[in-house]
Design a protein around this motif. Structure first.
Motif, PDB file in Angstrom:
ATOM      1  N   TYR A  95       0.802  -1.223   0.000  1.00 23.31           N
ATOM      2  CA  TYR A  95       0.000   0.000   0.000  1.00 23.31           C
ATOM      3  C   TYR A  95       0.835   1.274   0.000  1.00 23.31           C
ATOM      4  CZ  TYR A  95      -4.518  -2.259   0.298  1.00 23.31           C
ATOM      5  OH  TYR A  95      -5.631  -2.992   0.020  1.00 23.31           O
ATOM      6  N   PRO A  96       1.895   1.383   0.791  1.00 28.79           N
ATOM      7  CA  PRO A  96       2.665   2.640   0.775  1.00 28.79           C
ATOM      8  C   PRO A  96       3.240   2.976  -0.606  1.00 28.79           C
ATOM      9  CG  PRO A  96       3.204   1.385   2.729  1.00 28.79           C
ATOM     10  CD  PRO A  96       2.347   0.496   1.868  1.00 28.79           C
ATOM     11  N   ILE A  97       3.781   1.991  -1.323  1.00 28.36           N
ATOM     12  CA  ILE A  97       4.330   2.295  -2.650  1.00 28.36           C
ATOM     13  C   ILE A  97       3.205   2.634  -3.620  1.00 28.36           C
ATOM     14  CG2 ILE A  97       4.453  -0.092  -3.507  1.00 28.36           C
ATOM     15  CD1 ILE A  97       6.998   2.697  -4.211  1.00 28.36           C
ATOM     16  N   ARG A  98       2.063   2.002  -3.458  1.00 26.01           N
ATOM     17  CA  ARG A  98       0.924   2.306  -4.336  1.00 26.01           C
ATOM     18  C   ARG A  98       0.406   3.720  -4.087  1.00 26.01           C
ATOM     19  NH1 ARG A  98      -1.189  -3.805  -3.600  1.00 26.01           N
ATOM     20  NH2 ARG A  98      -0.317  -4.585  -5.546  1.00 26.01           N
ATOM     21  N   ILE A  99       0.376   4.137  -2.830  1.00 27.00           N
ATOM     22  CA  ILE A  99      -0.037   5.507  -2.514  1.00 27.00           C
ATOM     23  C   ILE A  99       0.992   6.498  -3.056  1.00 27.00           C
ATOM     24  CG2 ILE A  99      -0.498   7.135  -0.627  1.00 27.00           C
ATOM     25  CD1 ILE A  99      -2.664   4.973  -1.070  1.00 27.00           C
ATOM     26  N   PHE A 100       2.275   6.181  -2.887  1.00 24.25           N
ATOM     27  CA  PHE A 100       3.332   7.041  -3.414  1.00 24.25           C
ATOM     28  C   PHE A 100       3.224   7.166  -4.930  1.00 24.25           C
ATOM     29  CE2 PHE A 100       7.770   7.677  -4.883  1.00 24.25           C
ATOM     30  CZ  PHE A 100       7.977   8.935  -4.328  1.00 24.25           C
ATOM     31  N   GLN A 101       2.975   6.053  -5.602  1.00 29.48           N
ATOM     32  CA  GLN A 101       2.806   6.089  -7.060  1.00 29.48           C
ATOM     33  C   GLN A 101       1.581   6.903  -7.447  1.00 29.48           C
ATOM     34  OE1 GLN A 101       5.014   2.024  -8.457  1.00 29.48           O
ATOM     35  NE2 GLN A 101       2.823   1.907  -8.284  1.00 29.48           N
ATOM     36  N   SER A 102       0.541   6.858  -6.651  1.00 31.81           N
ATOM     37  CA  SER A 102      -0.644   7.686  -6.916  1.00 31.81           C
ATOM     38  C   SER A 102      -0.283   9.164  -6.850  1.00 31.81           C
ATOM     39  CB  SER A 102      -1.751   7.374  -5.900  1.00 31.81           C
ATOM     40  OG  SER A 102      -2.165   6.043  -6.009  1.00 31.81           O
ATOM     41  N   LEU A 103       0.521   9.524  -5.863  1.00 30.66           N
ATOM     42  CA  LEU A 103       0.973  10.907  -5.742  1.00 30.66           C
ATOM     43  C   LEU A 103       1.846  11.306  -6.932  1.00 30.66           C
ATOM     44  CD1 LEU A 103       1.236  13.520  -4.094  1.00 30.66           C
ATOM     45  CD2 LEU A 103       3.183  12.472  -2.934  1.00 30.66           C
ATOM     46  N   LEU A 104       2.780  10.432  -7.318  1.00 26.91           N
ATOM     47  CA  LEU A 104       3.629  10.728  -8.478  1.00 26.91           C
ATOM     48  C   LEU A 104       2.803  10.922  -9.743  1.00 26.91           C
ATOM     49  CD1 LEU A 104       6.772   8.403  -8.229  1.00 26.91           C
ATOM     50  CD2 LEU A 104       6.600  10.841  -7.742  1.00 26.91           C
ATOM     51  N   ASP A 105       1.785  10.075  -9.922  1.00 21.44           N
ATOM     52  CA  ASP A 105       0.962  10.179 -11.126  1.00 21.44           C
ATOM     53  C   ASP A 105       0.150  11.466 -11.129  1.00 21.44           C
ATOM     54  OD1 ASP A 105       0.475   8.695 -13.562  1.00 21.44           O
ATOM     55  OD2 ASP A 105      -1.606   8.563 -12.898  1.00 21.44           O
ATOM     56  N   ALA A 106      -0.388  11.847  -9.978  1.00 20.48           N
ATOM     57  CA  ALA A 106      -1.132  13.116  -9.895  1.00 20.48           C
ATOM     58  C   ALA A 106      -0.196  14.292 -10.170  1.00 20.48           C
ATOM     59  CB  ALA A 106      -1.798  13.243  -8.533  1.00 20.48           C
ATOM     60  N   GLY A 143      -1.717   1.301  -9.064  1.00 21.25           N
ATOM     61  CA  GLY A 143      -1.874   0.215  -8.107  1.00 21.25           C
ATOM     62  C   GLY A 143      -0.950  -0.948  -8.337  1.00 21.25           C
ATOM     63  N   ASN A 144      -0.187  -0.922  -9.387  1.00 23.25           N
ATOM     64  CA  ASN A 144       0.692  -2.046  -9.719  1.00 23.25           C
ATOM     65  C   ASN A 144       2.134  -1.739  -9.344  1.00 23.25           C
ATOM     66  OD1 ASN A 144      -1.014  -4.109 -11.131  1.00 23.25           O
ATOM     67  ND2 ASN A 144      -1.564  -2.253 -12.243  1.00 23.25           N
ATOM     68  N   ILE A 145       2.838  -2.765  -8.949  1.00 19.11           N
ATOM     69  CA  ILE A 145       4.244  -2.616  -8.587  1.00 19.11           C
ATOM     70  C   ILE A 145       5.051  -2.731  -9.886  1.00 19.11           C
ATOM     71  CG2 ILE A 145       6.106  -3.509  -7.108  1.00 19.11           C
ATOM     72  CD1 ILE A 145       3.642  -2.382  -5.602  1.00 19.11           C
ATOM     73  N   LEU A 146       4.972  -1.683 -10.666  1.00 18.54           N
ATOM     74  CA  LEU A 146       5.629  -1.612 -11.966  1.00 18.54           C
ATOM     75  C   LEU A 146       6.237  -0.226 -12.142  1.00 18.54           C
ATOM     76  CD1 LEU A 146       2.865  -3.370 -14.100  1.00 18.54           C
ATOM     77  CD2 LEU A 146       5.054  -4.356 -13.392  1.00 18.54           C
ATOM     78  N   THR A 147       7.108  -0.086 -13.105  1.00 24.18           N
ATOM     79  CA  THR A 147       7.854   1.165 -13.288  1.00 24.18           C
ATOM     80  C   THR A 147       7.099   2.248 -14.046  1.00 24.18           C
ATOM     81  OG1 THR A 147       8.827   0.349 -15.345  1.00 24.18           O
ATOM     82  CG2 THR A 147      10.054  -0.062 -13.317  1.00 24.18           C
TER      83      THR A 147
END
Length: 182
Positions: A95-106, A143-147
């Motif tokens: 969840y933490p990396i998914r939330i971080f990725q959500s922030l990066l995408d926004a 939501g995916n653990i991808l680059t």
């Protein structure tokens, strides 16, 4: 180099900031909601890439070096190091990396807005940001653990810094874009 319609009859800057803030909140909220509801993403790391990145991060934390369990690595290092840092801070949870990725995408959507601002009218820039904020594929990848999300953020940032470098003939922006390029 800004599109000329940005200078004609500009509404107060306050309205632009409000609209961008609303788009950012919409994008981030939608992505976080999808992450917490578990809609449409790879929860159990069934994608081979996701498992590989996860193994690299775990091996980095365990002091076994940058490998996926064998004697070599077939992945670039940035994303596994990002995962390892997240795992060190929050434990081996996704969840933490998914939330971080959500922030990066926004944030990528805001960067895209500022890139587009140099070439297109205001309406096009806001519509592009709005469409990207609700685009299903962009939301899915958070939501995916991808680059993909991290790569989009870094590539957008490189383009913006290169544009700033060209506009101002600035060593700082050129050096920053070179650093971001890796």
């Amino acid at each position: 180099m800004a599109h000329r319609s940005w200078n004609e009859k500009d509404p107060p800057m306050r309205n632009c900031v409000r609209a961008l803030t609303a788009i950012f909140i919409l994008a981030l909220g939608l992505r976080v909601m999808v992450v917490f509801l578990g809609i449409g993403y790879d929860r159990d790391l069934t994608f081979w890439d996701a498992r590989d990145y996860d193994h690299h991060a775990i091996n980095l934390i365990a002091g076994q070096g940058f490998t996926n369990g064998v004697s070599y690595s077939s992945r670039p290092p940035l994303y596994p190091f990002l995962l390892a840092g997240t795992y060190l801070l929050f434990g081996h949870h996704y969840y933490p990396i998914r939330i971080f990725q959500s922030l990066l995408d926004a944030l990528s959507i805001l960067i895209l807005f500022f890139i587009n601002k140099r070439f297109f009218p205001k309406r096009v820039c806001f519509l592009t940001a709005l469409f990207c904020s609700v685009h299903p594929i962009l939301v899915f990848y958070c939501g995916n653990i991808l680059t993909e999300t991290t790569s989009l953020f870094l590539l957008s940032l490189v383009v913006l810094t290169l544009l700033r470098c060209v506009e101002g003939n600035s060593f700082f922006w050129g050096a920053l874009s070179g650093f971001l390029f890796g």
